[in-house]
Design a protein around this motif. Sequence first.
Motif, mmCIF file in Angstrom:
data_model
loop_
_atom_site.group_PDB
_atom_site.id
_atom_site.type_symbol
_atom_site.label_atom_id
_atom_site.label_comp_id
_atom_site.label_asym_id
_atom_site.label_seq_id
_atom_site.Cartn_x
_atom_site.Cartn_y
_atom_site.Cartn_z
ATOM 1 N N UNK A 1 -39.402 11.296 -54.076
ATOM 2 C CA UNK A 1 -38.625 11.491 -55.306
ATOM 3 C C UNK A 1 -37.894 12.828 -55.289
ATOM 4 N N UNK A 2 -38.517 13.868 -54.700
ATOM 5 C CA UNK A 2 -37.884 15.176 -54.624
ATOM 6 C C UNK A 2 -36.755 15.162 -53.589
ATOM 7 N N UNK A 3 -36.946 14.421 -52.496
ATOM 8 C CA UNK A 3 -35.870 14.285 -51.513
ATOM 9 C C UNK A 3 -34.631 13.680 -52.159
ATOM 10 N N UNK A 4 -34.843 12.644 -52.964
ATOM 11 C CA UNK A 4 -33.701 11.999 -53.633
ATOM 12 C C UNK A 4 -33.023 12.962 -54.604
ATOM 13 N N UNK A 5 -33.817 13.736 -55.344
ATOM 14 C CA UNK A 5 -33.232 14.682 -56.300
ATOM 15 C C UNK A 5 -32.388 15.730 -55.586
ATOM 16 N N UNK A 6 -32.929 16.291 -54.519
ATOM 17 C CA UNK A 6 -32.197 17.324 -53.786
ATOM 18 C C UNK A 6 -30.954 16.754 -53.113
ATOM 19 N N UNK A 7 -31.037 15.509 -52.674
ATOM 20 C CA UNK A 7 -29.852 14.866 -52.098
ATOM 21 C C UNK A 7 -28.774 14.703 -53.163
ATOM 22 N N UNK A 8 -29.143 14.240 -54.349
ATOM 23 C CA UNK A 8 -28.170 14.076 -55.421
ATOM 24 C C UNK A 8 -27.502 15.383 -55.799
ATOM 25 N N UNK A 9 -28.283 16.456 -55.877
ATOM 26 C CA UNK A 9 -27.713 17.760 -56.225
ATOM 27 C C UNK A 9 -26.822 18.290 -55.106
ATOM 28 N N UNK A 10 -27.192 18.005 -53.864
ATOM 29 C CA UNK A 10 -26.340 18.407 -52.746
ATOM 30 C C UNK A 10 -25.007 17.669 -52.761
ATOM 31 N N UNK A 11 -25.007 16.433 -53.223
ATOM 32 C CA UNK A 11 -23.752 15.691 -53.342
ATOM 33 C C UNK A 11 -22.818 16.386 -54.331
ATOM 34 N N UNK A 12 -23.375 16.922 -55.405
ATOM 35 C CA UNK A 12 -22.563 17.658 -56.380
ATOM 36 C C UNK A 12 -22.011 18.931 -55.737
ATOM 37 N N UNK A 13 -22.844 19.615 -54.966
ATOM 38 C CA UNK A 13 -22.391 20.827 -54.277
ATOM 39 C C UNK A 13 -21.256 20.513 -53.309
ATOM 40 N N UNK A 14 -21.371 19.429 -52.569
ATOM 41 C CA UNK A 14 -20.328 19.038 -51.625
ATOM 42 C C UNK A 14 -19.043 18.671 -52.358
ATOM 43 N N UNK A 15 -19.181 18.096 -53.540
ATOM 44 C CA UNK A 15 -18.004 17.811 -54.374
ATOM 45 C C UNK A 15 -17.314 19.115 -54.756
#
Length: 294
Positions: A165-179
């Motif tokens: 669940x934490x991997x998914x959260x950090x991935x989602x936040x990284x997608x925002x950073x890449x945006x």
Amino acid sequence: MLLTRDEMTFDFQGAKLEPGRDREVIEWMLNQFLYGEMTGIQVGHWLYEAPDYDAAKFLARQAIEEMQHVDNFLRIMAMLGCQPRPAHPAVRFLATGMMGGSWAEHVALEMASGEGFVLMAFYAVIDTLDHQPSVDILRRAVKQEERHVGFGEQQTMKAIEGKPWLRRRLLGLNLVSMWGVKRLAGFMQTRLPQDHPVLRHLSDFLALSNRCAELRMRRMGLIERPLAELSALQRAALVAEAYGGKALGGLGAVLAWPLRLLPFWPKKKRLTDVYLDDPHIQDFPALTAASAEE
């Protein structure tokens, strides 16, 4: 670090930034770095949250290094005749707006990913700036940035172990950073001269930055397959899950960040808001110039 210098290096085909010809561009670039280093004050928050003594000791050292980097960039600006000015909103969002709400978010977003992007920018300036004294300063500073990124990578892998669940959260936040990086690339394409020998490569350089960010996420274990295989709906779901899972205080801070740019929005003034008016910033160029004359 999980990525090598070669993997993080963009080929500018020998193009150079010349202090005389490119002072305005160099000034803009250095001011983005200056703001980023000023956000070193955020390390103090995470020192209080450090999970063990070694992590706390590392952060205490990092805070000093970040403040030293502020003086490094002020010194470079003084040598090149540049003035401290406000950073671009996209840079402020990436450096401050993406501040994590937990230790795992801090080490993954601010240290591994965020400082990984800064490190690539350091490499690019070292490779293109035609001013040896400035390059020498950056070569010394880059060793510290590499340690910061490596610490973030190792701490992220420890934090996500056994926590899908934490991997998914950090991935989602990284997608925002890449945006956010893509937004910065869009600004550069529309506002900076694209016929310049160095600047014409910037969109490709920022694309490489995002590819390196993805590669780092794969090596840290945040993702198991290329992001290109994720549909727009899957990406949106990851971002929604990430923000939905954050504590209300952290979520409110992130969602309210764009409003803080409005002049009438009430907010607590921190050094990252007022640093351009700080006597140290105001006096540094003059002090450096006087020292050089002596």
